[in-house]
Structure formats: C-alpha cells, structure tokens
Design a protein around this motif. Structure first.
Motif, PDB file in Angstrom:
ATOM      1  N   ALA A  39       0.843  -1.205   0.000  1.00 18.28           N
ATOM      2  CA  ALA A  39       0.000   0.000   0.000  1.00 18.28           C
ATOM      3  C   ALA A  39       0.878   1.255   0.000  1.00 18.28           C
ATOM      4  N   ALA A  40       1.999   1.196   0.722  1.00 17.70           N
ATOM      5  CA  ALA A  40       2.906   2.351   0.760  1.00 17.70           C
ATOM      6  C   ALA A  40       3.435   2.639  -0.650  1.00 17.70           C
ATOM      7  N   ALA A  41       3.751   1.578  -1.387  1.00 17.11           N
ATOM      8  CA  ALA A  41       4.251   1.762  -2.751  1.00 17.11           C
ATOM      9  C   ALA A  41       3.145   2.305  -3.656  1.00 17.11           C
ATOM     10  N   LEU A  42       1.940   1.743  -3.499  1.00 16.55           N
ATOM     11  CA  LEU A  42       0.824   2.193  -4.343  1.00 16.55           C
ATOM     12  C   LEU A  42       0.559   3.682  -4.134  1.00 16.55           C
ATOM     13  N   ASN A  43       0.740   4.150  -2.898  1.00 25.01           N
ATOM     14  CA  ASN A  43       0.522   5.576  -2.620  1.00 25.01           C
ATOM     15  C   ASN A  43       1.437   6.468  -3.438  1.00 25.01           C
ATOM     16  N   VAL A  44       2.611   5.954  -3.811  1.00 23.89           N
ATOM     17  CA  VAL A  44       3.516   6.747  -4.651  1.00 23.89           C
ATOM     18  C   VAL A  44       2.848   6.993  -6.013  1.00 23.89           C
ATOM     19  N   LEU A  45       2.193   5.952  -6.538  1.00 25.81           N
ATOM     20  CA  LEU A  45       1.519   6.082  -7.844  1.00 25.81           C
ATOM     21  C   LEU A  45       0.289   6.987  -7.733  1.00 25.81           C
ATOM     22  N   LYS A  46      -0.496   6.757  -6.668  1.00 30.13           N
ATOM     23  CA  LYS A  46      -1.694   7.595  -6.453  1.00 30.13           C
ATOM     24  C   LYS A  46      -1.294   9.058  -6.380  1.00 30.13           C
ATOM     25  N   GLY A  47      -0.237   9.337  -5.597  1.00 32.55           N
ATOM     26  CA  GLY A  47       0.221  10.715  -5.396  1.00 32.55           C
ATOM     27  C   GLY A  47       0.650  11.337  -6.716  1.00 32.55           C
ATOM     28  N   ASP A  48       1.330  10.551  -7.535  1.00 39.18           N
ATOM     29  CA  ASP A  48       1.803  11.033  -8.833  1.00 39.18           C
ATOM     30  C   ASP A  48       0.611  11.486  -9.686  1.00 39.18           C
ATOM     31  N   ALA A 317      -2.089   8.991 -19.455  1.00 37.58           N
ATOM     32  CA  ALA A 317      -1.343   9.693 -18.393  1.00 37.58           C
ATOM     33  C   ALA A 317      -0.830   8.698 -17.355  1.00 37.58           C
ATOM     34  N   LEU A 318      -1.653   7.697 -17.028  1.00 39.39           N
ATOM     35  CA  LEU A 318      -1.237   6.691 -16.045  1.00 39.39           C
ATOM     36  C   LEU A 318      -0.049   5.894 -16.593  1.00 39.39           C
ATOM     37  N   ALA A 319      -0.160   5.474 -17.860  1.00 42.29           N
ATOM     38  CA  ALA A 319       0.921   4.692 -18.472  1.00 42.29           C
ATOM     39  C   ALA A 319       2.210   5.507 -18.497  1.00 42.29           C
ATOM     40  N   SER A 320       2.067   6.769 -18.847  1.00 42.77           N
ATOM     41  CA  SER A 320       3.241   7.626 -18.951  1.00 42.77           C
ATOM     42  C   SER A 320       3.872   7.859 -17.568  1.00 42.77           C
ATOM     43  N   ALA A 321       3.018   8.053 -16.551  1.00 45.94           N
ATOM     44  CA  ALA A 321       3.538   8.245 -15.181  1.00 45.94           C
ATOM     45  C   ALA A 321       4.306   7.006 -14.731  1.00 45.94           C
ATOM     46  N   ILE A 322       3.761   5.836 -15.037  1.00 50.88           N
ATOM     47  CA  ILE A 322       4.378   4.578 -14.589  1.00 50.88           C
ATOM     48  C   ILE A 322       5.789   4.414 -15.159  1.00 50.88           C
ATOM     49  N   GLN A 328       9.780   5.411 -11.522  1.00 47.79           N
ATOM     50  CA  GLN A 328      10.381   4.072 -11.459  1.00 47.79           C
ATOM     51  C   GLN A 328      11.336   3.961 -10.272  1.00 47.79           C
ATOM     52  N   SER A 329      12.045   5.036  -9.987  1.00 41.83           N
ATOM     53  CA  SER A 329      12.943   5.015  -8.846  1.00 41.83           C
ATOM     54  C   SER A 329      12.144   5.115  -7.545  1.00 41.83           C
ATOM     55  N   ALA A 330      11.279   6.125  -7.443  1.00 41.30           N
ATOM     56  CA  ALA A 330      10.559   6.372  -6.182  1.00 41.30           C
ATOM     57  C   ALA A 330       9.690   5.176  -5.788  1.00 41.30           C
ATOM     58  N   PHE A 331       8.997   4.593  -6.756  1.00 42.42           N
ATOM     59  CA  PHE A 331       8.084   3.481  -6.454  1.00 42.42           C
ATOM     60  C   PHE A 331       8.860   2.231  -6.045  1.00 42.42           C
ATOM     61  N   ASN A 332       9.862   1.885  -6.830  1.00 40.20           N
ATOM     62  CA  ASN A 332      10.539   0.602  -6.600  1.00 40.20           C
ATOM     63  C   ASN A 332      11.400   0.599  -5.337  1.00 40.20           C
ATOM     64  N   VAL A 333      11.872   1.771  -4.938  1.00 38.06           N
ATOM     65  CA  VAL A 333      12.594   1.893  -3.672  1.00 38.06           C
ATOM     66  C   VAL A 333      11.688   1.438  -2.516  1.00 38.06           C
TER      67      VAL A 333
END
Ligand code: GAL
Length: 416
Positions: A39-48, A317-322, A328-333
């Motif tokens: 969930a912590a990782a998913l929040n990085v995507l949501k925030g983006d 936009a979602l695909a491009s953000a991913i 890629q760095s912030a999420f995978n960390v």
C-alpha cells in the motif's frame, strides 16, 4: 417498515453503484497491493496521478499473487464493466491482449521511447504483435531469502551459500527453539519457494527445460525428485500454523524475531521497510543458496482495458507516469522491486535494491534470467495451476517426492 426497508435497499444499491463506477476523469485501478508495504508503494503512484489532477478510484482485491484479483477481473469484464487499469502478470497479460480486451499504448510508448529502455524479457509480456498492451511497473524476483539479523547473530549463523549450509542453519535454529522458516501455506507461496528450490537443483538450463519448454524428461527427472526432497526439508522447518497464512504475516514473523528466514519475492522487503527496519542492520537479503547467479523474475504491469475506442487521456497519463524514470525510482525503492527500465540509477536504492539491479542485469546477459512459475511468467494459467496443485499436494504430504515428480509430468501434459 416496508418502505423504510425499500429506502434502505435503494441507498445501499446506490452506494454500490457509486463505488463501482469511476468518474469520467478518474482512473479505476484494480490491484492486489493490500499489505502495508504494498500500500505504501501504491501511494507513490496515487500521489503522482493526483499531482496531475487525475482522480483515483481504488479497487483492491486482497490475496497475494493476484489469483483473487484475476477472478474479480474476469467477472467485471464478463459484465461489460472492465476497470480502467488492472495490475497483471506475464501470461495473463498476453491472454487478455489476445482476447482483444486491452487498449493500444503505442502512441505513448513511441513518444517516450519505451522500446529502447524496457528490457526484452519484459517486452515479451508487454507487447503483442508489435503493439504495446501494458505498462511495466517493476521487476520482482522470487529467489530471495529474508533473514532476521539478530536471530542469526545470536545463533552464530552466517549467510548460508549452499544447501548444506542452509540446512545446518535450519537445524541450529530448530535446536534453539526458533521457527527456522516463516511460511504461509497457500499454493502460490508454496510455488514461490519451489521456483528457487527447483532452480537451485536443476540450474538455469534444467529450469528452462522443465518449466518453460515443459520437457517431460526433465519434469520427471531424478533432479526434480531431489527438488521435491528439498521442499520436504523446508516443510519440516515451518511452524504448525503455516497453513493458509498470508505472506506478509509470515514476513512479520521474521521481522519480530519469531522466525529466522522467509523465502519470498522481494515484495517482502517492502514489509521490512514499512516496519522501519534497515537492510544489513535489522534484516538480511540473499539469494536462495545455489541460485546466486540466477534470477527467477516476475514483473508487475498495468493493463489498460479498452473502454470502447482509443486509449483515454487518463489511461495514457497513467501509463506515462508509470514509465517515468523518477516514478520508477521512487516506487521501486518502496516496493522492494527494481525498475522496469534499464536507464534508472541505483543511487536511491538500499543494499538489497542495488544487489537486485546488479543481479538482474548479470542474469539477463548470462541467460540465467527466467520467468517465475509461481507468478505467471513461465506458463499460461492452466499450466501454472497444474504445477501449483502438485507442489501444494506434495508440501502437504499427499505425495512422496518420487510420486510428485511423476504427477508433475501428468498434470503438465494434461494442462498444456
Ligand atoms: C506478486 C506481485 C507482487 C506482490 C506479490 C504479493 O504476484 O508481483 O507485486 O505484490 O504478488 O502480493
């Protein structure tokens, strides 16, 4: 009374409908990232996305490995109500693409040069007939062991590098009254362990022959019997309450010092980090003994379901953000995985993440990078499920090791 009940039902139905339907400018995202670290990782995507003014309708379906999520997805697609974006793995993505359910992401991919930065092993599960059908988020690998450092230190155990050293460590922990291995008895978890154990016995060539080429001689070989024998040793070193336990609760046993080791993909690291633990200080990560130069991988991707027409602006936009290097760095960390692009620096990653990136690159160039059976990167769901059944039946004592290897040959030949 009756009309009160009717009103109540109407309100309940309205709530269900509102919860199920995404607003026009929202993306509805179906995923199985429900543990603390996930969930912590998913929040990085949501925030983006929120930063871009795109709303997020969350559709979490609990269940590690995603089987339950895929069941919910099938029901939604059958009802003509596919979510905007769906977490998917390997052969499942190819199946949905071949059924014509996925939007074509070629425009975003071309604009952002995905062809040049996404490794071939991932493109094989993200492109069908030259069309990009999903956006790769990460690369996970399943042949890791996670250990509680103080438990190992207190028992004079150093990182085992061979099967013999590993079993000696298990015996030491057992004698000290510590659960040697934290495990959750669910088919996908049993098979996650089996990915690593089979690779350690068969080597990369044998693993490829057995699980990717489905060579019956190797599936039923003495080496496969030996792999099952090792699974039986592992079974003898889990606690009595392993059956049905969720993977993150098994990770918690290592975090709390109740158990010494867990064999699990690197999403487990997300749980250690989420608990405030530091690699090398509180916990250790190492490749399953005998697979030090091999990687069994799985990659999470987001499939954009065709909403009737071209890919929507929000999906693009979602695909491009991913795929953006910073995401890629912030999420995978946070997630424990490594980037799905080859051009992301390892600077922000901890020691396990740096090792993961280096191992992936080395395995890709030596030919030792192979898809995880447990996580849908070796076979389509029918074969994967057939393997799950045999591995789990053996783990629970229904078959001895020789019978399990013979059953593997039969089950795979029926399923393929
Ligand atoms: C895997 C997925 C990972 C992780 C794990 C446990 O299939 O690739 O991202 O979430 O399941 O849920």
């Amino acid at each position: 009374m009756r009309s009160f009940l009717k009103t109540k039902t109407a309100i309940a139905l309205a709530l269900v409908v509102t919860a199920g339907a995404a607003q026009a400018e929202d993306v509805e995202v179906l995923h199985w990232w429900t543990s603390g670290g996930e969930a912590a990782a998913l929040n990085v995507l949501k925030g983006d996305l929120e930063g871009q003014g795109i709303g997020w309708t969350d559709m979490p379906v609990a269940g590690g490995g995603g089987e339950q999520a895929m069941t919910v997805l099938r029901a939604r697609v059958t009802a003509g109500n596919a979510p905007t974006a769906v977490q998917g793995l390997g052969f499942d993505i190819l199946d949905w693409a071949n059924q014509g359910s996925l939007a074509n992401l070629n425009d975003v991919a071309a604009k952002e040069g995905w062809d040049d930065v996404v490794p071939a092993a991932l493109q094989a599960f993200a492109k069908v007939d030259g069309e990009w059908v999903s956006a790769p988020v990460n690369v996970h690998s399943t042949n890791w062991v996670w250990a509680n450092k103080s438990v190992l230190d207190a028992n004079g155990i150093s990182v085992p590098t061979t099967w013999e050293e590993f079993t000696a460590a298990l015996d030491t922990l057992s004698a000290a009254g510590v659960t040697p291995i934290a495990h959750g008895g669910q088919a996908w978890q049993d098979t996650t362990v089996f990915d690593a154990v089979a690779m350690s016995v068969l080597g990369a060539d044998g693993y490829r022959a057995a699980f990717i080429d489905l060579d019956e001689g190797v599936l039923g070989s003495d080496d496969m019997v030996e792999a099952f024998e090792r699974m039986a040793v592992i079974r003898a070193n889990v606690d009595d309450n392993f059956s049905g336990r969720d993977w993150n609760l098994a990770t918690a046993m290592v975090i709390n010092g109740e158990a010494g080791f867990q064999m699990m993909g690197d999403w487990a690291k997300g749980e250690f980090l989420n608990a405030g633990q530091v690699p090398g200080e509180d916990f250790l990560c190492f490749r399953f003994p005998g697979t030090q130069d091999q990687v069994t991988f799985n990659a999470d991707q987001f499939m954009m379901f065709d909403q009737g027409g071209a890919v929507s602006a929000e999906q693009a936009a979602l695909a491009s953000a991913i795929l953006s290097p910073s995401f890629q760095s912030a999420f995978n960390v946070v997630k424990g995985s490594v980037p799905a692009r080859t051009d992301v620096s390892d600077e922000a990653f901890d020691a396990c993440g740096k090792q993961g990136m280096a191992d992936l690159a080395a395995a890709a160039s030596s030919g030792n990078l192979l898809g995880s059976v447990a996580h849908g990167h070796a076979n389509p769901a029918s074969v994967k499920n057939a393997i799950y059944d045999v591995v789990t039946a053996h783990f629970n004592g229904e078959y001895d090791s020789a019978t399990a290897a013979a059953e593997l040959v039969d089950a795979v030949s029926i399923a393929k």
